[in-house]
Design a protein around this motif. Structure first.
Motif, PDB file in Angstrom:
ATOM      1  N   GLN A  29       0.856  -1.203   0.000  1.00  0.00           N
ATOM      2  CA  GLN A  29       0.000   0.000   0.000  1.00  0.00           C
ATOM      3  C   GLN A  29       0.888   1.247   0.000  1.00  0.00           C
ATOM      4  O   GLN A  29       1.967   1.251   0.605  1.00  0.00           O
ATOM      5  N   ARG A  30       0.427   2.300  -0.652  1.00  0.00           N
ATOM      6  CA  ARG A  30       1.261   3.496  -0.856  1.00  0.00           C
ATOM      7  C   ARG A  30       1.771   4.091   0.441  1.00  0.00           C
ATOM      8  O   ARG A  30       2.890   4.546   0.541  1.00  0.00           O
ATOM      9  N   ASN A  31       0.897   4.104   1.465  1.00  0.00           N
ATOM     10  CA  ASN A  31       1.316   4.755   2.703  1.00  0.00           C
ATOM     11  C   ASN A  31       1.862   3.762   3.732  1.00  0.00           C
ATOM     12  O   ASN A  31       1.918   4.054   4.912  1.00  0.00           O
ATOM     13  N   LYS A  32       2.263   2.587   3.272  1.00  0.00           N
ATOM     14  CA  LYS A  32       2.830   1.587   4.191  1.00  0.00           C
ATOM     15  C   LYS A  32       4.117   2.135   4.815  1.00  0.00           C
ATOM     16  O   LYS A  32       4.954   2.705   4.107  1.00  0.00           O
ATOM     17  N   ALA A  33       4.258   1.953   6.131  1.00  0.00           N
ATOM     18  CA  ALA A  33       5.467   2.423   6.813  1.00  0.00           C
ATOM     19  C   ALA A  33       6.705   1.793   6.182  1.00  0.00           C
ATOM     20  O   ALA A  33       6.682   0.636   5.760  1.00  0.00           O
ATOM     21  N   ILE A  34       7.762   2.518   6.117  1.00  0.00           N
ATOM     22  CA  ILE A  34       9.113   2.127   5.677  1.00  0.00           C
ATOM     23  C   ILE A  34       9.247   1.879   4.181  1.00  0.00           C
ATOM     24  O   ILE A  34      10.137   2.420   3.547  1.00  0.00           O
ATOM     25  N   VAL A  35       8.380   1.034   3.587  1.00  0.00           N
ATOM     26  CA  VAL A  35       8.598   0.661   2.185  1.00  0.00           C
ATOM     27  C   VAL A  35       7.494   1.118   1.229  1.00  0.00           C
ATOM     28  O   VAL A  35       7.567   0.830   0.038  1.00  0.00           O
ATOM     29  N   GLY A  36       6.492   1.815   1.748  1.00  0.00           N
ATOM     30  CA  GLY A  36       5.425   2.315   0.866  1.00  0.00           C
ATOM     31  C   GLY A  36       5.943   3.463   0.006  1.00  0.00           C
ATOM     32  O   GLY A  36       6.887   4.162   0.384  1.00  0.00           O
ATOM     33  N   GLN A  37       5.301   3.655  -1.140  1.00  0.00           N
ATOM     34  CA  GLN A  37       5.739   4.694  -2.077  1.00  0.00           C
ATOM     35  C   GLN A  37       5.750   6.088  -1.446  1.00  0.00           C
ATOM     36  O   GLN A  37       6.549   6.943  -1.803  1.00  0.00           O
ATOM     37  N   ASN A  38       4.816   6.308  -0.497  1.00  0.00           N
ATOM     38  CA  ASN A  38       4.731   7.636   0.121  1.00  0.00           C
ATOM     39  C   ASN A  38       5.494   7.747   1.439  1.00  0.00           C
ATOM     40  O   ASN A  38       5.432   8.789   2.089  1.00  0.00           O
ATOM     41  N   ALA A  39       6.168   6.682   1.847  1.00  0.00           N
ATOM     42  CA  ALA A  39       6.739   6.660   3.202  1.00  0.00           C
ATOM     43  C   ALA A  39       7.704   7.809   3.452  1.00  0.00           C
ATOM     44  O   ALA A  39       7.856   8.251   4.586  1.00  0.00           O
TER      45      ALA A  39
END
Ligand code: KIV
Ligand code: ZN
Length: 520
Positions: free
Chosen positions: A284-294
């Motif tokens: 998911q985009r806002n996933k902590a550490i490895v998401g695209q938006n992190a």
């Protein structure tokens, strides 16, 4: 770092992670992930559940044979057949571990196992002793520990330690725990169980209430020193504790936790990408550490702060988790060496033959696209991580569609035995028509559960990635493919799902969380 401060990272992406619906992996995909986990620096790789299926057995055996630095672990119920099979798969490992488990909670005792407490204790002890007969490193898990009466949990754990368990894992199998309560259970065990200071306490939390990481961290504060986790937090239902989150929490808040892992954190992002590609499960985009938006800062006030001093709004540096500094990497004139180096940095271990194929595909793509991004290279590398030749390959397709036309497709496929077959069908749209035609040719009738197309990179010439999820015989299977033509990507993704189904249907498997324990 002293032993007391070392956090043992036990990765179960290949076992519990693979239990994510539709995430089954083939042998070469599992090996590829095991090598990446080795590069990442995990201490233990749980490579599978050897009795579950011949495929699981082979995967554990292959990982045990090839990946030499970490401990390689195989799962077994407390039964003779399971433990024998686990050992058979593990015996070539440099550092083998047998992980035996048996449910202990009242609800599992009464409805799943139909066993009284005494019988649970007896079988747990027998299982641990049998495993110790093969190997010095034995882990015991009282399944559904978080819902087990504390006194009974302490009794089972003490007996398992007496029988020779060297790691005791406390699973929150159904993700029911909350941090304070889970920490209190660890505290209770530390206080009451004889011999507990001589073994490693491990935690294994599921994420049904979104608390897997928080619960695991709370247990670390009470003295647990092994965390069982998966890349991107994949796993049964809502998944497991996410490895990247645990590792970065402990590292970023070293002041609070006072423990350290030996994970090479710069490998987190490439490993996350690899697992997402192989399993077809997006991050998911806002996933902590490895998401695209992190690490993306949108608000002007944040951007202003970042420009003045990045620590105003950044508690971790993107480069510490391996986020690529610049996404644009290679172009038409890049050579084989540059491509090879980038593929390695992205976490793939391709042999010369596979590299050559990627290089050829890269040149073709570079003719179609001005700029080649990491995501393009990942897509090319991923196409090489497969288990031998596919049952069906796509030769060509033709579609016709328009606002006042009936969408139609003609498709030609080749079977692994050499037969070329073609057919045509109508559909609700061009993609549906292609899928229907593939079903007609292969004779496999699946239910399409999910279909997504997205642009892999930016720009009008970007490649499109298609992901499909199909259901067959009550089980899910995913497929994924990339092309500059989204209909071709869709056809390839659908065909990949069908090819994977063909392999999987030859291998019935047991799910450890739903199956009864067979009597030893
Ligand atoms: O969640 C669980 O209880 C498990 C055990 C097999 C450790 O995965
Ligand atoms: Zn689990």
């Amino acid at each position: 770092m002293s032993d007391a401060n070392k956090l043992i990272i036990f990765d179960t992406t290949l076992r519990d992670g693979e239990q994510s619906p539709g995430a089954s992996m083939n042998l070469s995909e599992k090996l590829e992930i095991a090598r990446a986990l080795d590069d990442l620096g995990v201490d233990v790789i749980e490579a599978g559940f050897p009795i579950a299926s011949p495929g699981d057995f082979e995967a554990v055996r292959a990982v045990a044979h090839e990946v030499r630095r970490p401990t390689i672990c195989g799962l077994a119920r407390c039964s003779e057949a399971d433990i024998n099979r686990a050992w058979e798969a593990l015996k070539d490992a440099e550092r083998p571990r047998i992980h035996v488990f048996l449910a202990t909670s009242a609800i599992h005792r009464e409805f799943k196992l139909h066993m009284a407490k005494e019988e649970i204790v007896r079988r747990a002890v027998e299982g641990v002793k049998r495993a110790r007969g093969y190997c010095a490193d034995v882990e015991f898990s009282p399944e559904d520990a978080a819902r087990t009466e504390l006194d009974f949990l302490a009794e089972v754990v003490e007996k398992a330690i007496e029988a020779g368990a060297t790691t005791i894992n406390i699973p929150d199998t159904v993700g029911y725990a909350v941090p304070e309560q889970y920490a209190a259970a660890i505290r209770h065990l530390k206080k009451t169980v004889r011999g507990i200071d001589n073994i490693v306490i491990s935690v294994h939390c599921h994420n049904d209430l979104g608390m897997a990481v928080a619960n695991s961290l709370a247990a670390l504060k009470e003295g647990a020193r092994q965390v069982e986790c998966t890349i991107n937090g994949i796993g049964e239902r809502a998944g497991n504790c996410a490895l990247e989150e645990i590792v970065m929490a402990v590292r970023t808040r070293g002041d609070y936790f006072g423990i350290e892992s030996e994970i090479h954190t710069q490998r987190l992002y490439p490993t996350s990408r690899l697992v997402s590609h192989v399993t077809g499960i997006s991050v998911q985009r806002n996933k902590a550490i490895v998401g695209q938006n992190a690490f993306a800062h949108e608000a002007g006030i944040h951007q202003d702060g970042m420009l003045k001093e990045r620590r105003t709004y950044e508690i971790m540096r993107p480069e510490d988790v391996g986020l690529p500094r610049t996404e644009l990497v290679l172009g038409k004139h890049s050579g084989r060496h540059a491509l090879k180096a980038r593929i390695k940095e992205l976490g793939y271990h391709l042999d010369e033959n596979q590299l050559q194929k990627v290089f050829e595909a890269f040149k073709v793509l570079a003719d179609k696209k001005k700029t080649i991004y990491d995501a393009d290279i990942e897509a090319l590398a991923e196409s090489q991580v497969h288990d031998g030749p596919a049952l069906w390959t796509l030769d060509s397709f033709h579609v016709s569609a328009g606002s006042n036309n009936i969408p139609m497709a003609a498709v030609s496929l080749t079977h692994a035995e050499g037969r070329k077959m073609h057919d045509a069908a109508c559909g609700d749209g061009p993609v549906d028509a292609v899928f229907q035609t593939i079903e007609r040719i292969t004779g496999v009738d699946v239910k399409l559960k999910d279909y997504q197309v997205r642009s892999v990179t930016v720009g009008e010439d970007a490649q499109g990635e298609a992901r499909v999820e199909v259901e067959y015989n009550g089980r899910l299977q995913r497929g994924q493919a990339v092309s500059t033509d989204v209909i071709e990507a869709s056809a390839q993704a659908f065909l990949q799902a069908i090819n994977r189904l063909a392999v999987r249907e030859q291998q019935p498997r047991i799910n450890p969380q739903t199956e009864m324990v067979t009597v030893s």
